[in-house]
Structure formats: C-alpha cells, structure tokens
Write an enzyme that holds these catalytic residues in place. Structure first.
Site, mmCIF file in Angstrom:
data_model
loop_
_atom_site.group_PDB
_atom_site.id
_atom_site.type_symbol
_atom_site.label_atom_id
_atom_site.label_comp_id
_atom_site.label_asym_id
_atom_site.label_seq_id
_atom_site.Cartn_x
_atom_site.Cartn_y
_atom_site.Cartn_z
ATOM 1 N N SER A 40 0.843 -1.199 0.000
ATOM 2 C CA SER A 40 0.000 0.000 0.000
ATOM 3 C C SER A 40 0.872 1.241 0.000
ATOM 4 O O SER A 40 2.036 1.207 0.438
ATOM 5 C CB SER A 40 -0.889 -0.006 1.254
ATOM 6 N N TYR B 207 -2.400 -0.727 10.366
ATOM 7 C CA TYR B 207 -2.434 -1.094 8.948
ATOM 8 C C TYR B 207 -1.153 -0.642 8.243
ATOM 9 O O TYR B 207 -0.519 -1.420 7.512
ATOM 10 C CB TYR B 207 -3.657 -0.463 8.283
#
Length: 293
Positions: free
Chosen positions: A182, A195
């Site tokens: 990501s 995350y």
C-alpha cells in the site's frame, strides 16, 4: 490522463457504509474489474494461482486477468463474502478457466496451511501465490486496542508468512509470489497506525523472501497501490460516510483507482515473459503521487 481514464468514476460516490468486511455488491458505483481494454497474450497459460481476498476488489480483478491470460484460479475469502466469491467464480469461468472457492479465516495458521494443500489438490499444483487479503479500521492510538492491533497483523502480515512458508515448498522454478502492499507502507497514514505498520512489514518481508528464494527460481514482489475503490475503505469503521463519498478525491487524478487499473501490474509481475529478471520489487501505483519504494 488517458482517454480511457477519463471515463473512470470520480467522487462524489454514495456515502453508504457496508457492514464490515464489506460486500462489493453493496458499493455504488460498483468497482470495475472486467478490464475491457486489456488484451491477453497467453502469458500465464497452464499456471495455477491462489489469490487471497479474491472475492472482491483488487483480488477479483487479478483473478479475472489471470484467467484471461490462461491460468486456473483458487480464491480465499471469508464465509460471509460468499455472494461476492460466486460472482468472481462466474467471471473467471466466463474466461474459460477453472475457479475453486476455498473460504476460511486467514488469521488461523491451520487454515493457511490447509489452503495451500487444498489449492494444490484442486488445481493440480501451485505456480502463483497472491497474498492480497487485508483488514483495516481507521483510529487514533488511544482507540487502538490490543485485539484490533492483533487482528490487523494476523490478517495482513502473519497470513503472508504462513502462506509463503507452506507455498514455497510446493512451488517449482518459474513460480511467483506476490503481495499487496500500500501507499501507506511508504509514508504512513495518520489514522491507520496498525495497517500502515503491516504494509511496511510486507515490503521488507517481500524483499527478504526474494533473496532467500531466488536460488529456487521463485520470484517475490509486491504491488503498492494508492486509494482503490474496493469494499475495504467504505467498510472501514473509522471512515465517515462523508469521507466515503469523496474517497480518492485528493489524488492528482482526482479519483481512486478502479481494480481493473491495478490488476495488470500483477500479471506483469507474475509473468516470466514480462518480469523474469524482477524480484524483490515494491511497485507503487499511486495515481500521480511520486512516493518511491
């Protein structure tokens, strides 16, 4: 922007928040995964691929393009996502390939091991592993409970470890392992502490695996997208309905990516025809942002 990109949906979207983990069928507009402009060239003919989180989002789009390139597919997903998984199965089969549905919970190490065994059994082998499934909820540090922290790590990075540990034993030279990283792995996200941490861990684990498996002929790479219109973000408990409606509007393109725009990168990295000399790479797809990995 290209002419094709001009036709991709832009915010404002519906502010509806699906119940976690989120079904793609509940999103408006529906994420685009069919990639009508993508022309296959048989790059994955005869390959067998396992894709976690293959029921929706990026995973679904990757499954469809892998199938279009000639691969048979197994997908992993949570049982509550069965309806989305059935749609993916139909899409893969419409490309003339096999699609095995293997539901379960990736936070269970026993399921991860069994998933590899079942994939090999139903597909006859395993050539491509895509560790794509993820969990996220935006929150501040004071709101981050040990239980939530544990769940995020078990889903995002522990599962990647368990899967690769078992999959590598089954893979032959010429195989490929791919992970979904990501943009948060490069810069962090202000309200995604756990995350972001898992995505940074994915990057480094990918690079180390690439070094360890190169002598066995197994390449290991990751794709690091920016905002993508998938169930993951609208279902995020910490994202307000107002923010769902404008999701991705702050990118240089003024919109989030559609899954069909991200999936070709996975084909590129899985295909020996395209990337036989590439391993240990984190490929950013950031919609105009220039953060590097």
């Amino acid at each position: 922007m290209t002419k094709a990109a001009d036709h991709e949906p832009k915010p404002p979207f519906s502010s509806h928040k699906p119940v976690p983990p989120g079904l793609e069928s509940e999103l408006s507009p529906r994420p685009r995964y069919k990639a009508p402009a993508y022309k296959a060239a048989g790059k994955l003919t005869g390959k067998r691929a396992l894709i976690t989180g293959g029921d929706s989002g990026i995973g679904r789009a990757v499954a469809v393009l892998f199938a279009r390139e000639g691969a048979d597919i197994a997908i992993s997903y949570l049982p509550v996502e069965q309806s989305d998984a059935e749609e993916t199965k139909k899409a893969v089969e419409s490309e003339g390939r096999k699609c095995a549905l293997l539901p379960g919970n990736l936070t269970d190490p026993r399921y991860c091991e069994q998933l590899i065994e079942d994939t090999v059994k139903v597909l006859g082998g395993l050539d491509i592993l895509v560790s794509n499934a993820a969990h996220q909820n935006r929150k501040d540090l004071d709101e981050l409970t040990p239980e939530e922290f544990d769940l995020t790590f078990k889903t995002n990075i522990y599962a990647y470890y368990h899967l690769t540990r078992h999959a590598a034993k089954k893979m032959k030279p010429g195989s490929s392992i791919l992970a979904t990283s990501s943009s948060t792995s490069f810069e962090g996200s202000a309200r995604l502490p756990d995350y972001s941490a898992t995505k940074g861990a994915i990057n480094q684990f990918t690079k180390v695996l690439a070094k360890q498996l190169i002598d066995r002929g197994i390449r290991v790479n990751a794709v690091a997208p920016g905002p993508v219109w998938t169930p993951l973000n609208p279902a995020d408990k910490g994202l307000s309905p107002e923010d769902v409606a404008k999701f991705g509007a702050d990118t240089p393109f003024g919109r989030p990516a559609q899954p069909e725009e991200i999936a070709p990168a996975y084909v590129f990295l899985a295909s020996e025809a395209d990337s036989s000399f590439i391993t240990g790479v984190i490929l950013p797809i950031l919609g105009g942002d220039t953060i590097g990995g």
